[in-house]
Write an enzyme that holds these catalytic residues in place. Structure first.
Site, PDB file in Angstrom:
ATOM      1  N   HIS A 176       3.655   2.281   2.489  1.00  0.00           N
ATOM      2  CA  HIS A 176       3.388   1.652   1.188  1.00  0.00           C
ATOM      3  C   HIS A 176       2.986   0.189   1.382  1.00  0.00           C
ATOM      4  O   HIS A 176       3.803  -0.716   1.312  1.00  0.00           O
ATOM      5  CB  HIS A 176       4.646   1.738   0.317  1.00  0.00           C
ATOM      6  CG  HIS A 176       4.425   1.441  -1.126  1.00  0.00           C
ATOM      7  ND1 HIS A 176       5.111   2.071  -2.127  1.00  0.00           N
ATOM      8  CD2 HIS A 176       3.594   0.568  -1.752  1.00  0.00           C
ATOM      9  CE1 HIS A 176       4.730   1.609  -3.308  1.00  0.00           C
ATOM     10  NE2 HIS A 176       3.810   0.676  -3.097  1.00  0.00           N
TER      11      HIS A 176
ATOM     12  N   LEU B 293      -3.232  -3.868   0.715  1.00  0.00           N
ATOM     13  CA  LEU B 293      -4.093  -4.731   1.528  1.00  0.00           C
ATOM     14  C   LEU B 293      -5.156  -5.458   0.698  1.00  0.00           C
ATOM     15  O   LEU B 293      -5.883  -6.300   1.227  1.00  0.00           O
ATOM     16  CB  LEU B 293      -4.761  -3.916   2.640  1.00  0.00           C
ATOM     17  CG  LEU B 293      -3.792  -3.328   3.676  1.00  0.00           C
ATOM     18  CD1 LEU B 293      -4.551  -2.520   4.719  1.00  0.00           C
ATOM     19  CD2 LEU B 293      -2.969  -4.432   4.337  1.00  0.00           C
ATOM     20  N   ARG B 294      -5.285  -5.103  -0.580  1.00  0.00           N
ATOM     21  CA  ARG B 294      -6.094  -5.818  -1.579  1.00  0.00           C
ATOM     22  C   ARG B 294      -7.604  -5.741  -1.380  1.00  0.00           C
ATOM     23  O   ARG B 294      -8.349  -6.029  -2.314  1.00  0.00           O
ATOM     24  CB  ARG B 294      -5.676  -7.295  -1.658  1.00  0.00           C
ATOM     25  CG  ARG B 294      -4.214  -7.531  -1.989  1.00  0.00           C
ATOM     26  CD  ARG B 294      -3.797  -6.897  -3.277  1.00  0.00           C
ATOM     27  NE  ARG B 294      -2.429  -7.251  -3.674  1.00  0.00           N
ATOM     28  CZ  ARG B 294      -1.658  -6.497  -4.440  1.00  0.00           C
ATOM     29  NH1 ARG B 294      -2.110  -5.328  -4.878  1.00  0.00           N
ATOM     30  NH2 ARG B 294      -0.452  -6.877  -4.751  1.00  0.00           N
TER      31      ARG B 294
ATOM     32  N   ASP C  18      -0.014   4.064  -7.590  1.00  0.00           N
ATOM     33  CA  ASP C  18       1.052   3.062  -7.528  1.00  0.00           C
ATOM     34  C   ASP C  18       0.715   1.820  -8.331  1.00  0.00           C
ATOM     35  O   ASP C  18      -0.394   1.280  -8.256  1.00  0.00           O
ATOM     36  CB  ASP C  18       1.346   2.659  -6.090  1.00  0.00           C
ATOM     37  CG  ASP C  18       2.509   1.694  -6.022  1.00  0.00           C
ATOM     38  OD1 ASP C  18       3.591   2.061  -6.488  1.00  0.00           O
ATOM     39  OD2 ASP C  18       2.314   0.561  -5.546  1.00  0.00           O
TER      40      ASP C  18
ATOM     41  N   HIS D 176       4.711   6.539  -8.690  1.00  0.00           N
ATOM     42  CA  HIS D 176       5.361   5.315  -9.174  1.00  0.00           C
ATOM     43  C   HIS D 176       6.134   5.721 -10.421  1.00  0.00           C
ATOM     44  O   HIS D 176       5.543   5.919 -11.483  1.00  0.00           O
ATOM     45  CB  HIS D 176       4.291   4.260  -9.484  1.00  0.00           C
ATOM     46  CG  HIS D 176       4.819   3.043 -10.178  1.00  0.00           C
ATOM     47  ND1 HIS D 176       5.114   1.880  -9.514  1.00  0.00           N
ATOM     48  CD2 HIS D 176       5.105   2.803 -11.490  1.00  0.00           C
ATOM     49  CE1 HIS D 176       5.549   0.976 -10.373  1.00  0.00           C
ATOM     50  NE2 HIS D 176       5.549   1.520 -11.574  1.00  0.00           N
TER      51      HIS D 176
ATOM     52  N   ASN E 206       8.046  -4.843  -9.302  1.00  0.00           N
ATOM     53  CA  ASN E 206       8.080  -3.601 -10.065  1.00  0.00           C
ATOM     54  C   ASN E 206       8.247  -2.426  -9.107  1.00  0.00           C
ATOM     55  O   ASN E 206       7.373  -2.219  -8.255  1.00  0.00           O
ATOM     56  CB  ASN E 206       6.774  -3.442 -10.860  1.00  0.00           C
ATOM     57  CG  ASN E 206       6.788  -2.232 -11.777  1.00  0.00           C
ATOM     58  OD1 ASN E 206       7.790  -1.554 -11.923  1.00  0.00           O
ATOM     59  ND2 ASN E 206       5.649  -1.949 -12.391  1.00  0.00           N
TER      60      ASN E 206
ATOM     61  N   ASP F 211       6.303  -1.898   0.482  1.00  0.00           N
ATOM     62  CA  ASP F 211       5.625  -2.274  -0.763  1.00  0.00           C
ATOM     63  C   ASP F 211       5.089  -3.706  -0.643  1.00  0.00           C
ATOM     64  O   ASP F 211       5.175  -4.503  -1.581  1.00  0.00           O
ATOM     65  CB  ASP F 211       6.541  -2.140  -1.977  1.00  0.00           C
ATOM     66  CG  ASP F 211       5.784  -2.179  -3.307  1.00  0.00           C
ATOM     67  OD1 ASP F 211       4.535  -2.209  -3.285  1.00  0.00           O
ATOM     68  OD2 ASP F 211       6.442  -2.180  -4.367  1.00  0.00           O
TER      69      ASP F 211
ATOM     70  N   HIS G 296      -0.075 -11.757  -3.282  1.00  0.00           N
ATOM     71  CA  HIS G 296      -0.735 -12.265  -4.489  1.00  0.00           C
ATOM     72  C   HIS G 296      -1.244 -13.679  -4.242  1.00  0.00           C
ATOM     73  O   HIS G 296      -0.613 -14.466  -3.526  1.00  0.00           O
ATOM     74  CB  HIS G 296       0.225 -12.284  -5.679  1.00  0.00           C
ATOM     75  CG  HIS G 296       0.541 -10.928  -6.227  1.00  0.00           C
ATOM     76  ND1 HIS G 296      -0.420 -10.106  -6.763  1.00  0.00           N
ATOM     77  CD2 HIS G 296       1.713 -10.260  -6.325  1.00  0.00           C
ATOM     78  CE1 HIS G 296       0.147  -8.978  -7.169  1.00  0.00           C
ATOM     79  NE2 HIS G 296       1.436  -9.046  -6.910  1.00  0.00           N
TER      80      HIS G 296
END
Length: 425
Positions: A56, A59-60, A150, A177, A276, A303, A307
């Site tokens: 999980h 990697l954006r 997710d 999720h 979350n 997870d 950001h």
């Protein structure tokens, strides 16, 4: 290929031995090994584990390269002792087509630091309205086997049933999720004593538990594989325990932060603690730790959610949920579990590799096994400095905490990606 001789190392906590790595595999084990052509790595005091596998990871890339790229996330993973990560689908564009998952897969191969296995979206655009191209992603070069929205729950039970039925044909997995969205509208943190005191809208535990209960029934009915992402409540543990006792094909993960941090952190109003599902209570943490030891929860998954600064350094209500995890996960596991090396190897390498179908990962260092492994110094302690992390983001909840363990080396198919605690490339 290069050859490496790791001397006097403890394999998964066992007696010290030598490991000779040659041509991408563990060629020989034993004491007093000699290989004149090999680079010697002194393993005295170190523990060799099968390379860690994360089920999980965010990697954006594509779309939010300001927060993370496949390359920067892969480097963070290698420094955390990982040799494989599963990349979540909530990119921009969403990884809901064969083209996008192949792009992520190729970027991982080009970086060459860990094996990057894309996770495909369950629904188009994560919108929860119609199934994505599950078959095309499964047949692509990326060979996708896990699908997840997710960050968004597949809330429609009919759509969830169809997804479970579809992936059963190729033994795929739907990773859910678990969040009933009608129970979490406007939620800012765990619903409980602390949220009442702070005056923040609560995220009730039952919102997670209700979806898990529904989905294990659906998976049982269909006979398909279900995986529950980031389990966070004691009630969820009980639902999973009962489902597993009935033989439902369900697996589950817990994050390092849900094993360590509580909802009391929200009292600081520091958005680094907004995640979350939210941080829960000490009672939940105790249940999660017990379930992990028992095997009701199968794995630790990070997870890892990087950001950009503007998405975290703002008012709590407007901050994006998520925390970094790849570079600190093993240290948190050591802090929580202690040096239970076989348990750590099972929960952070062998089991996630089995679930994801990553045949080259999760093997103990033994003759003939792929040389995907990590060397850990259990006696070391390190203070987490955000500026020193390899991730492009800095939203770690462990800033300036002193944690046990240090990754000394990571090997991917016999080639070092980390040596002496530093990335090789």
């Amino acid at each position: 290929m290069s050859a490496y001789l790791i001397t006097n190392v403890s394999v998964v906590g066992g007696a010290p031995t030598d490991l000779l790595i040659r041509d991408g595999v563990v060629a020989e084990t034993g004491t007093g090994l000699a290989a004149p052509d090999a680079t010697v790595v002194d393993g005295t005091g170190l523990v060799a584990l099968p390379g860690l596998v994360d089920l999980h990871t965010h990697l954006r890339e594509p779309g939010r390269e300001d927060a993370e790229t496949v390359e920067s996330g892969s480097r963070a993973a290698a420094l955390g002792g990982y040799t494989a990560v599963c990349a979540m689908a909530n990119t921009s564009p969403v990884a809901d087509t064969a083209g996008v998952v192949e792009q992520v897969w190729r970027l991982g191969r080009e970086a060459g630091l860990v094996d990057v296995q894309p996770i495909g979206a369950v629904t188009v655009g994560l919108a929860g309205e119609r199934l994505a191209e599950l078959g095309a992603m499964a047949d692509s070069a990326a060979r996708v086997r896990i699908f997840s929205d997710d960050g968004h729950c597949v809330a429609d039970p009919r759509l969830m049933r169809r997804a479970l039925e579809y992936v059963k044909a190729f033994d795929g997995i739907i990773a859910q999720h678990a969040e009933e969205p009608r129970l979490t509208e406007g939620a800012q943190m765990h619903e409980g004593e602390v949220s009442t005191r702070l005056g923040l809208t609560g995220w009730p535990a039952v919102a997670e538990e209700a979806i898990i209960a529904r989905d294990v029934l659906l998976a049982e009915h269909v006979g398909s594989r279900l995986h529950i992402c980031h389990v966070s409540t004691a009630g969820s543990v009980e639902v999973l325990r009962q489902a597993k006792a009935r033989g439902v094909r369900v697996t589950a993960e817990v994050t390092p932060h849900h094993l360590l941090l509580t909802d009391e952190k929200a009292a600081t109003y520091d958005p680094v603690y907004k995640v979350n599902p939210p941080l829960r209570t000490t009672t939940d943490i105790a249940a999660l730790r017990a379930a992990l030891a028992e095997g009701v929860i199968d794995i630790i998954a990070t997870d890892h959610a990087p950001h950009a600064v503007e998405d975290k350094e703002c008012e709590w209500a407007y901050a994006r949920p998520g925390m970094l995890g790849l570079e600190t996960a093993l240290s948190i596991a050591l802090d929580v579990l202690g040096p239970q090396w076989d348990l750590i190897a099972e929960r952070m390498s062998r089991a996630p590799a089995r679930i994801a179908g990553l045949a080259d990962h999760g093997h103990a260092p033994a003759p003939g096994a792929p040389a995907n492994l990590t060397l850990v110094d259990p006696a070391a302690r390190r203070t987490i400095e955000p500026a020193e992390l390899a991730s492009r983001s800095r939203n770690t909840p462990y800033a300036r905490m002193t944690l046990p363990g240090r990754i000394v080396a990571t090997f991917l198919r016999g080639e070092p990606t980390v040596l002496d605690g530093k990335a090789v490339k």
